[in-house]
Design a protein around this motif. Structure first.
Motif, short mmCIF file in Angstrom:
data_model
loop_
_atom_site.label_atom_id
_atom_site.label_comp_id
_atom_site.label_asym_id
_atom_site.label_seq_id
_atom_site.Cartn_x
_atom_site.Cartn_y
_atom_site.Cartn_z
N TYR A 16 117.75 30.20 35.80
CA TYR A 16 117.84 28.80 35.40
C TYR A 16 117.75 28.65 33.88
N ASP A 23 125.34 25.24 38.63
CA ASP A 23 124.94 24.88 39.98
C ASP A 23 124.95 26.16 40.82
N LEU A 62 117.17 26.47 43.01
CA LEU A 62 117.39 25.05 43.28
C LEU A 62 116.12 24.25 43.02
N ASP A 63 114.97 24.81 43.38
CA ASP A 63 113.68 24.15 43.13
C ASP A 63 113.43 24.01 41.64
N GLU A 64 113.84 24.99 40.85
CA GLU A 64 113.68 24.93 39.39
C GLU A 64 114.48 23.77 38.79
N ARG A 65 115.60 23.45 39.40
CA ARG A 65 116.49 22.41 38.86
C ARG A 65 115.95 21.01 39.13
N GLU A 66 115.00 20.86 40.03
CA GLU A 66 114.48 19.53 40.40
C GLU A 66 113.49 19.02 39.39
#
Length: 66
Positions: A16, A23, A62-66
């Motif tokens: 990330y 994405d 994906l969790d890092e992007r939130e």
């Protein structure tokens, strides 16, 4: 610090940080595998990867992007 396949959270964070606009859901597992193996400090056997490990990295990313 040497990274191994067990370091899914650290790997995801590093991926990330390297490309926050990417994405990860657009990546094939083969591409994700290659990205992980190319990380500085990654020193595990590329053959020890599995679909479950790659899925865990993807979810953590994906969790890092939130």
């Amino acid at each position: 610090m040497a990274l191994t396949w067990k370091d899914t959270g650290t790997i995801a964070e590093t991926l990330y940080d390297n490309d926050p606009d990417l994405d990860p859901t657009t990546l094939r597992f083969t591409e994700l595998h290659d990205m992980v193996c190319a990380l500085p400090g990654f020193s595990d056997d590329p053959e020890k990867s599995s679909e479950a490990i790659l899925e865990a990295i993807l979810q953590a990313w994906l969790d890092e992007r939130e």
